[in-house]
Write an enzyme that holds these catalytic residues in place. Sequence first.
Site, PDB file in Angstrom:
ATOM      1  N   HIS A   1      14.899   6.179  13.087  1.00 16.67           N
ATOM      2  CA  HIS A   1      13.965   5.142  12.583  1.00 16.67           C
ATOM      3  C   HIS A   1      13.676   4.105  13.683  1.00 16.67           C
ATOM      4  O   HIS A   1      13.918   2.913  13.506  1.00 16.67           O
ATOM      5  CB  HIS A   1      14.517   4.451  11.325  1.00 16.67           C
TER       6      HIS A   1
ATOM      7  N   GLU B   1      19.075   6.666   4.806  1.00 13.43           N
ATOM      8  CA  GLU B   1      19.319   6.200   6.175  1.00 13.43           C
ATOM      9  C   GLU B   1      20.516   5.263   6.148  1.00 13.43           C
ATOM     10  O   GLU B   1      20.630   4.483   5.200  1.00 13.43           O
ATOM     11  CB  GLU B   1      18.087   5.457   6.712  1.00 13.43           C
TER      12      GLU B   1
HETATM   13  P1  NAD Z   1      -1.586   1.517   6.018  1.00  9.24           P
HETATM   14  O1  NAD Z   1      -1.430   0.740   4.763  1.00  9.24           O
HETATM   15  O2  NAD Z   1      -2.507   1.020   7.080  1.00  9.24           O
HETATM   16  O3  NAD Z   1      -2.055   3.014   5.648  1.00  9.24           O
HETATM   17  C1  NAD Z   1      -1.546   3.732   4.570  1.00  9.24           C
HETATM   18  C2  NAD Z   1      -2.623   4.672   4.065  1.00  9.24           C
HETATM   19  O4  NAD Z   1      -2.038   5.458   3.016  1.00  9.24           O
HETATM   20  C3  NAD Z   1      -3.851   3.967   3.484  1.00  9.24           C
HETATM   21  O5  NAD Z   1      -5.042   4.492   4.029  1.00  9.24           O
HETATM   22  C4  NAD Z   1      -3.740   4.254   1.984  1.00  9.24           C
HETATM   23  O6  NAD Z   1      -5.007   4.346   1.333  1.00  9.24           O
HETATM   24  C5  NAD Z   1      -3.011   5.580   1.980  1.00  9.24           C
HETATM   25  N1  NAD Z   1      -2.373   5.879   0.700  1.00  9.24           N
HETATM   26  C6  NAD Z   1      -1.731   5.030  -0.144  1.00  9.24           C
HETATM   27  N2  NAD Z   1      -1.298   5.685  -1.219  1.00  9.24           N
HETATM   28  C7  NAD Z   1      -1.650   6.982  -1.064  1.00  9.24           C
HETATM   29  C8  NAD Z   1      -1.482   8.155  -1.853  1.00  9.24           C
HETATM   30  N3  NAD Z   1      -0.861   8.118  -3.032  1.00  9.24           N
HETATM   31  N4  NAD Z   1      -1.984   9.305  -1.380  1.00  9.24           N
HETATM   32  C9  NAD Z   1      -2.645   9.350  -0.183  1.00  9.24           C
HETATM   33  N5  NAD Z   1      -2.832   8.277   0.597  1.00  9.24           N
HETATM   34  C10 NAD Z   1      -2.345   7.105   0.162  1.00  9.24           C
HETATM   35  O7  NAD Z   1      -0.113   1.724   6.586  1.00  9.24           O
HETATM   36  P2  NAD Z   1       0.329   1.998   8.109  1.00  9.24           P
HETATM   37  O8  NAD Z   1       0.467   0.720   8.823  1.00  9.24           O
HETATM   38  O9  NAD Z   1      -0.536   3.050   8.662  1.00  9.24           O
HETATM   39  O10 NAD Z   1       1.802   2.564   7.867  1.00  9.24           O
HETATM   40  C11 NAD Z   1       1.985   3.887   7.386  1.00  9.24           C
HETATM   41  C12 NAD Z   1       3.455   4.173   7.104  1.00  9.24           C
HETATM   42  O11 NAD Z   1       4.228   4.018   8.300  1.00  9.24           O
HETATM   43  C13 NAD Z   1       4.116   3.261   6.068  1.00  9.24           C
HETATM   44  O12 NAD Z   1       4.976   4.070   5.269  1.00  9.24           O
HETATM   45  C14 NAD Z   1       5.004   2.365   6.890  1.00  9.24           C
HETATM   46  O13 NAD Z   1       6.096   1.913   6.153  1.00  9.24           O
HETATM   47  C15 NAD Z   1       5.421   3.337   7.987  1.00  9.24           C
HETATM   48  N6  NAD Z   1       5.924   2.695   9.210  1.00  9.24           N
HETATM   49  C16 NAD Z   1       6.986   3.269   9.829  1.00  9.24           C
HETATM   50  C17 NAD Z   1       7.493   2.718  11.002  1.00  9.24           C
HETATM   51  C18 NAD Z   1       8.656   3.355  11.724  1.00  9.24           C
HETATM   52  O14 NAD Z   1       9.324   2.662  12.470  1.00  9.24           O
HETATM   53  N7  NAD Z   1       8.894   4.640  11.578  1.00  9.24           N
HETATM   54  C19 NAD Z   1       6.904   1.561  11.525  1.00  9.24           C
HETATM   55  C20 NAD Z   1       5.794   1.030  10.891  1.00  9.24           C
HETATM   56  C21 NAD Z   1       5.313   1.606   9.721  1.00  9.24           C
END
Ligand code: NAD
Length: 318
Positions: free
Chosen positions: A285, A266
């Site tokens: 993003h 990005e």
């Molecule tokens: P979270 O921590 O609440 O959930 C993540 C989940 O992934 C958890 O349930 C965890 O057990 C699971 N996990 C971890 N490792 C794993 C693996 N190897 N295999 C399978 N599952 C696995 O996180 P969230 O708040 O739901 O955020 C999710 C994603 O969204 C993150 O990557 C975060 O960076 C991204 N995000 C993006 C934006 C955006 O603007 N696009 C904004 C916020 C968050």
Amino acid sequence: MMAMAKPVVLLYEPIHRDALAILEQKAEIRWAESLQEDALLKQVADVEGIIIRANGRVSRRLMEAAPKLKVVGRHGVGVETIDLDAARDLGIVVVNTPDASTESVAEHCLGLMIALAKQIVRADKAVRRGQWHVRYEYIGTELWGKTLGLVGFGRIGQRTATLCHLALEMPILYYDIVAYPDVEAELGAKRVSLEDLLSVADVVSVHVPLLPATQGLIGEAEFRRMKPTAYFINTSRGPAVDQAALVRALQEGWIAGAGLDVFDPEPLPTDSPLLALENVVITPHMASHTDEALLRMALVVKDVIAVLEGREPHYLVN
Ligand code: NAD
């Protein structure tokens, strides 16, 4: 009596004005002149707090050059740009805003799904070119009753599941290293292997954090397993997906389309083959960029102030 000097807090990027006003009452604000490490190193000698958004890094070298640094606040969720081992070694507290963007990102996901299924972006572009007749060519699909497969079922995955289940009666499958029996019961969701999820789901949406174990989690083998009619959504992190494999999957029709908010790298280079594909909807993003979520994320300043004042923060990362 001399007034106590306020602690200096370095901000990498602008934040919501209401949160900035709260921070200004308690701290002296310093703006990063550049997010290059060499430039940042020159600004941190007296800094007690740092607030970072999506861009730039807080490296070990930077933390070592900031002997007064007590707290790093991440405006948002992902902390892969902060060296957490170094923070631990140096006794620096890291805080973030894990709940702030959940609703906005989940709604964005639903938006990408609907845009793809109903061919909204493609149709909009065609009408602007004078091609009203595409109404006979661009035949969409309904999402109602189609199966949603969530790769990662944490905050955003679960909220996306709730929206899709309640609004569109989509059956929910999820793949996660953690089981969520309560949510399974509430939404009738089923925990399955990644292989089963990919081969059954009509929409696959990725919501894992970026970790060594999730880097390239979805690659060629995974795309080949998906249905040719399936849509792929990624709002998590670009490197969780092998982007070259995704391009081939889209070019060669292994899958029907993709809705993407995150990329590797990005910004997405202007010559990326993704930009030439009609079956892709792209946003830069910005899934969490709503006024509501931006304020909630910026309120990381409250935890930064708490640490500077010797109080317990709400959302401790380390
Ligand atoms: P979270 O921590 O609440 O959930 C993540 C989940 O992934 C958890 O349930 C965890 O057990 C699971 N996990 C971890 N490792 C794993 C693996 N190897 N295999 C399978 N599952 C696995 O996180 P969230 O708040 O739901 O955020 C999710 C994603 O969204 C993150 O990557 C975060 O960076 C991204 N995000 C993006 C934006 C955006 O603007 N696009 C904004 C916020 C968050």
